[in-house]
Design an enzyme around this catalytic site. Structure first.
Site, PDB file in Angstrom:
ATOM      1  N   HIS A  73      -5.914  -3.802  -2.077  1.00 55.66           N
ATOM      2  CA  HIS A  73      -5.728  -2.768  -3.110  1.00 55.66           C
ATOM      3  C   HIS A  73      -5.809  -3.337  -4.526  1.00 55.66           C
ATOM      4  CE1 HIS A  73      -4.697   0.718  -0.616  1.00 55.66           C
ATOM      5  NE2 HIS A  73      -4.161  -0.169   0.210  1.00 55.66           N
ATOM      6  N   SER A  93       0.795  -1.233   0.000  1.00 58.96           N
ATOM      7  CA  SER A  93       0.000   0.000   0.000  1.00 58.96           C
ATOM      8  C   SER A  93       0.824   1.278   0.000  1.00 58.96           C
ATOM      9  CB  SER A  93      -0.973  -0.020   1.170  1.00 58.96           C
ATOM     10  OG  SER A  93      -0.296  -0.297   2.372  1.00 58.96           O
ATOM     11  N   LYS A 110     -12.430  -0.048  -0.105  1.00 57.05           N
ATOM     12  CA  LYS A 110     -11.545   0.698  -1.001  1.00 57.05           C
ATOM     13  C   LYS A 110     -12.223   0.850  -2.365  1.00 57.05           C
ATOM     14  CE  LYS A 110      -7.609   0.141   1.854  1.00 57.05           C
ATOM     15  NZ  LYS A 110      -6.931  -0.891   2.583  1.00 57.05           N
TER      16      LYS A 110
HETATM   17  C1  LIG Z   1      -6.946  -1.227   4.040  1.00 60.82           C
HETATM   18  C2  LIG Z   1      -6.323  -2.530   4.197  1.00 60.82           C
HETATM   19  C3  LIG Z   1      -6.865  -3.486   5.055  1.00 60.82           C
HETATM   20  C4  LIG Z   1      -8.010  -3.195   5.989  1.00 60.82           C
HETATM   21  O1  LIG Z   1      -9.211  -2.997   5.316  1.00 60.82           O
HETATM   22  P1  LIG Z   1     -10.394  -2.175   6.025  1.00 60.82           P
HETATM   23  O2  LIG Z   1     -11.591  -2.608   5.256  1.00 60.82           O
HETATM   24  O3  LIG Z   1     -10.087  -0.734   5.913  1.00 60.82           O
HETATM   25  O4  LIG Z   1     -10.454  -2.632   7.452  1.00 60.82           O
HETATM   26  C5  LIG Z   1      -6.263  -4.733   5.091  1.00 60.82           C
HETATM   27  N1  LIG Z   1      -5.176  -5.027   4.332  1.00 60.82           N
HETATM   28  C6  LIG Z   1      -4.630  -4.111   3.514  1.00 60.82           C
HETATM   29  C7  LIG Z   1      -3.439  -4.483   2.693  1.00 60.82           C
HETATM   30  C8  LIG Z   1      -5.171  -2.836   3.414  1.00 60.82           C
HETATM   31  O5  LIG Z   1      -4.617  -1.929   2.614  1.00 60.82           O
END
Ligand SMILES: *Cc1c(COP(=O)(O)O)cnc(C)c1O
Length: 399
Positions: free
Chosen positions: A214, A186, A245
């Protein structure tokens, strides 16, 4: 008499310490819906730091689906999934996600964080015959999940397949080996070398678990994610994803074969001990999956904007690292300069883009992380490139 005065003084000290070390996070306030342009702290700015990749967070069809679900099912699910919290909507979403990911089954959680916590802790729960083989830059939710599971773990170096092989060799006598990796990293936008990981997993008889937070809505056919992008459906055991996301809502899930998903429902603590996703969120997520299944138009727009932004910045002389994804790290290296750059982007150019500094990334690798979306216009991307170039000259980063 118990003396209670000053019993929270240590919290004040801790807060002051954070401020002194430059680690205190100032939280800005959005006063409009998520979108390409937003009002932040009273000012209209170009939003370059949301994970709302496809602009679905305020999509009319998704808003309508949520409103209809409130009228039909109310706002709360009322209980945990195993007691009285599983509604027909939850099962519809799980079926849709399983089909979308081309897997047998899926289970939804209240967030992506909870999905990792639930699935990995279910697999590893107190086992001494299981070992996690975890990538160095994995998301915090994976790290927390492994802590909760309490099973042994080893860490391999970022995208280093020699080191993964070495670590697998070290733990080869464990009955169960689980390789856990983010699909897309990320802070850098680089990809896990899944084809090589899968080869090694097969050689050492290890399970593969990919966090595709992502990747979904961005990579693969109609945004099916990184496993689809590499065409590895039969060779990756678990695909975890988030609905917060690209899908623009909230919630998380894990997809895999029927029995593994059944097992996670029996043992996953956030599934068993935290109430189910709310009906409007579930309905909104269903609409988001349907939109992606019907058309990949938004994904094409996201990638067009990504190419304009990244080509423009690279041509101007910026280092974007090894990104293969809309995540665009503009490397400025120095922590202080990066903080100043972000502030001046906001104050002088109406661009909302956060500085990412130590400890989120190593010292000397500070950056501004940009995230374009399908909802931006090509002109917005050009404006960002021009503004970055001009500001880089003003602050002396470009001579
Ligand atoms: C954002 C993210 C999460 C967590 O997801 P949420 O739905 O915001 O709790 C888990 N793993 C990765 C790699 C992320 O970027």
């Amino acid at each position: 008499m118990v003396l209670s005065v000053g019993r929270l003084d240590w919290i004040t000290e801790e807060l002051e310490n954070l401020k002194k070390q430059g680690l205190y996070v100032t939280i800005r306030k959005l006063q409009t819906a998520q979108g390409p342009w937003v009002v932040v702290d009273g000012k209209r700015v170009l939003n370059m730091c949301s994970n709302n990749y496809l602009g679905l967070a305020a999509h009319p069809r998704i808003k309508e689906a949520a409103i209809k679900a409130i009228l039909d099912y109310g706002v709360g699910a009322g209980a945990v999934r195993t007691i009285a919290g599983t509604m027909e909507l939850h099962e519809i979403l799980e079926d849709k996600l399983a089909r979308f990911k081309r897997r047998e089954a899926a289970v939804v959680f209240q967030s992506g964080y909870n999905a990792n916590l639930g699935a990995l802790s279910a697999l590893g729960w107190g086992r001494k015959d299981l070992v996690f083989v975890s990538e160095e830059l994995n998301h915090a939710s994976i790290i927390d999940a492994m802590r909760l599971a309490g099973a042994p773990k080893v860490i391999y170096k970022h995208v280093d397949m020699e080191d993964l092989k070495k670590k697998l060799e070290e733990v080869k006598d464990y009955r169960i080996k689980v390789i856990v990796t983010d699909g897309v990293f990320s802070m850098d936008g680089d990809l896990a070398p899944l084809p090589e990981i899968v080869e090694l997993a097969e050689q050492y008889n290890a399970i593969v678990y990919v966090d595709d937070a992502h990747g979904e809505g961005v990579l693969g056919d109609h945004g099916r994610g990184i496993v689809d992008y590499y065409k590895l459906h039969d060779r990756v055991d678990f695909e975890m994803g988030t609905l917060s996301k690209a899908f623009g809502v909230i919630g998380g899930y894990v997809a895999g074969d029927r029995e593994s998903i059944e097992f996670i429902k029996q043992r996953g603590r956030p599934f068993l001990f935290s109430s189910a996703m709310n009906p409007p969120d579930v309905a909104a997520a269903i609409a988001a999956v349907e939109i992606l299944e019907e058309s990949d138009e938004l994904i094409k727009k996201l990638w067009e904007n990504t190419h304009i932004l990244q080509k423009g910045l690279r041509d101007a002389g910026f280092d974007l690292g090894n990104t293969k994804h809309p995540i665009t790290p503009v490397m400025l290296y120095d922590e202080k300069l990066t903080q100043e750059f972000s502030r001046r982007l906001f104050d002088e150019y109406n661009i909302f883009a956060q500085a990412i500094v130590y400890p989120t990334v190593p010292k000397g690798k500070a950056r501004i992380r940009l995230e374009p979306s399908a909802a931006h216009k090509p002109e917005d991307m050009k404006y960002v490139v021009d503004s970055f170039t001009e500001l880089a000259r003003k602050v002396g980063f470009f001579k």
